[in-house]
Design an enzyme around this catalytic site. Structure first.
Site, PDB file in Angstrom:
ATOM      1  N   GLU A  64       0.819  -1.222   0.000  1.00 14.99           N
ATOM      2  CA  GLU A  64       0.000   0.000   0.000  1.00 14.99           C
ATOM      3  C   GLU A  64       0.857   1.280   0.000  1.00 14.99           C
ATOM      4  O   GLU A  64       0.617   2.204  -0.778  1.00 14.99           O
ATOM      5  CB  GLU A  64      -0.931  -0.074   1.227  1.00 14.99           C
ATOM      6  N   HIS A  75       0.692  13.341  -8.117  1.00 18.27           N
ATOM      7  CA  HIS A  75      -0.185  14.434  -7.679  1.00 18.27           C
ATOM      8  C   HIS A  75       0.636  15.671  -7.298  1.00 18.27           C
ATOM      9  O   HIS A  75       0.150  16.790  -7.389  1.00 18.27           O
ATOM     10  CB  HIS A  75      -1.066  13.965  -6.519  1.00 18.27           C
ATOM     11  N   THR A 199      -0.623  -0.343 -12.941  1.00 17.49           N
ATOM     12  CA  THR A 199      -0.363  -1.771 -12.754  1.00 17.49           C
ATOM     13  C   THR A 199      -0.018  -2.101 -11.305  1.00 17.49           C
ATOM     14  O   THR A 199      -0.039  -3.261 -10.905  1.00 17.49           O
ATOM     15  CB  THR A 199       0.770  -2.264 -13.690  1.00 17.49           C
ATOM     16  N   ASP A 204      -8.911   3.293  -2.797  1.00 20.48           N
ATOM     17  CA  ASP A 204      -9.522   3.309  -1.459  1.00 20.48           C
ATOM     18  C   ASP A 204     -10.766   4.173  -1.449  1.00 20.48           C
ATOM     19  O   ASP A 204     -11.676   3.955  -0.653  1.00 20.48           O
ATOM     20  CB  ASP A 204      -8.546   3.917  -0.429  1.00 20.48           C
ATOM     21  N   ASP A 223       3.919  -5.169 -14.273  1.00 21.87           N
ATOM     22  CA  ASP A 223       3.815  -5.820 -15.583  1.00 21.87           C
ATOM     23  C   ASP A 223       2.783  -5.059 -16.423  1.00 21.87           C
ATOM     24  O   ASP A 223       2.272  -4.027 -15.996  1.00 21.87           O
ATOM     25  CB  ASP A 223       3.419  -7.298 -15.403  1.00 21.87           C
TER      26      ASP A 223
END
Ligand code: HEM
Length: 360
Positions: A64, A75, A199, A204, A223
């Site tokens: 995560e 961002h 990928t 969330d 990948d």
């Protein structure tokens, strides 16, 4: 023939010379830590790479925090405009001015990673921009197949937060997404290359009832599976209902963004999208080239030092990619007719359910 056409498209899009591997730079300095680098200035970064791995990435996982660190770098950087009047680009303003930028709608949930990064950032002694963009580069190499991104060192501290409405949203039209990328200096082909990032991505906030819902079935592997799976016919939503910015996905437990879906289908970008399927080195090479550009947006690169040799190397992806079990070419919504679709085998067994990313 097929490969020649594909190569021509990509060479045109990225500039053939940029995809040729750079000459190997001599690592002529041995640092106190015993590691080697081309430039003694970069020695101070090796302990910080270790700090990131232990304090932020659970000992080097593609989990995560690694995913979020890459999203944070985007961002941060995309706050920039080539015509001026927006943010400072890849300057770390999203971390230094997190109270302001976290409140922007497109940054929903990004406080999780700014909160996790802030104490490590203070410990590192780096500028916020160097920290955010070093963390993203290290994060990518924690994922099998992730390219070692370039890292330029020496960004000054950010002077102001970026303004709102610079980060594309999944509900935006293709025209508006590509216009925003163009304003920041990226062509449609470059925008698609950057989306290789999805990928190793999960959502969330798109459907907050199912945090950590991946965009492909191999969320810890860098990948080209996401470029394939976004083209498979959609069947269901991973949550109870569809949410704004989400469209039907092919696999249980998987989320498909409306923006990814549309970019894979419209004529302006469909062939760039399809060209990356099962083309690992083409995809990672293009991603590396465009990330190198994104991670210095707004910076005076003459004042930065190339410390790319502090970035670790990932475990290689041995491929090829495959259709998820129960899928085949008959499930593909092919939108690029100029390129033949790659021939891929199918994973055996029943259709999988994609598991959420732990800790989301
Ligand atoms: C068309 C442009 C883009 C749109 C509309 C978009 C949208 C999104 C959305 C909605 C999420 C899920 C956020 C959540 O609900 O938690 C996401 C996740 C993510 N995005 Fe993008 N994105 C775009 C481009 C990019 C680019 C250029 C990068 C990096 C170079 C990037 C990296 C990521 C990553 C790594 C995640 C996963 C974060 C995590 O799992 O914590 N995205 N994106």
């Amino acid at each position: 023939m097929a490969f020649a056409r594909l190569s021509a498209i990509i060479a045109l899009a990225f500039g053939a010379s940029q995809l040729v591997s750079a000459a190997v730079v001599q690592r002529s300095t041995t640092c106190p830590s015993g590691q080697t680098t081309a430039n003694a200035t970069c020695c101070q970064l090796f302990p910080i790479v270790d700090l990131l791995q232990t304090q932020l990435f659970d000992g080097g996982e593609c989990g995560e925090e690694a995913h979020s660190a890459l999203r944070l770098a985007f961002h941060d950087a995309i706050g920039f405009s080539t015509s001026g009047g927006k943010g400072g680009g890849a300057d770390g303003s999203i971390l230094a001015f997190n109270k302001t930028e976290n409140a922007f709608h497109a940054n929903a949930g990004i406080d999780d990673i700014t909160d996790r990064q802030f104490p490590v950032f203070l410990q590192s002694g780096l500028s916020a921009g160097d920290f955010v963009h070093l963390a993203a580069a290290v994060a990518v190499t924690n994922c099998v197949g992730g390219p070692s991104l370039k890292f330029f060192f020496g960004r000054p501290p950010p002077v102001a937060p970026a303004p709102d409405l610079t980060v594309p949203e999944p509900t935006d039209s293709v025209t508006s997404i590509l216009a925003r990328f163009d304003d920041a200096g990226f062509s449609p082909a470059e925008a698609i290359a950057l989306l290789a990032s999805h990928t190793i991505a999960a959502a969330d906030q798109v459907d907050p009832s199912i945090p950590g819902t991946p965009f492909d079935s191999t969320v810890t592997t860098f990948d080209s599976q996401v470029f394939l799976e976004v083209l498979l016919k959609g069947k269901s939503f991973p949550g109870a209902t569809g949410q704004p910015g989400e469209v039907l996905s092919p696999l249980a437990g998987e989320m498909r963004l409306q923006s990814d879906s549309r970019l894979s289908q419209v004529s302006r970008t469909a062939c760039f999208w399809q060209a990356f399927i099962n083309q690992q080195s083409l995809m990672t090479g293009a991603f590396k080239v465009v990330m190198a550009k994104m991670q210095v947006l707004g910076q005076n690169t003459k004042l930065l030092t190339d410390c790319s040799d502090v970035i670790p190397t990932s475990k290689p992806f041995t491929g090829p990619i495959k259709y998820p079990a129960s899928f085949s070419q008959s499930d593909v919504q092919q939108a690029c007719s100029q390129l033949p679709f790659p021939s891929l085998s199918t994973v055996s067994g029943p259709a999988p359910t994609v598991s959420p990313v732990p800790g989301s």
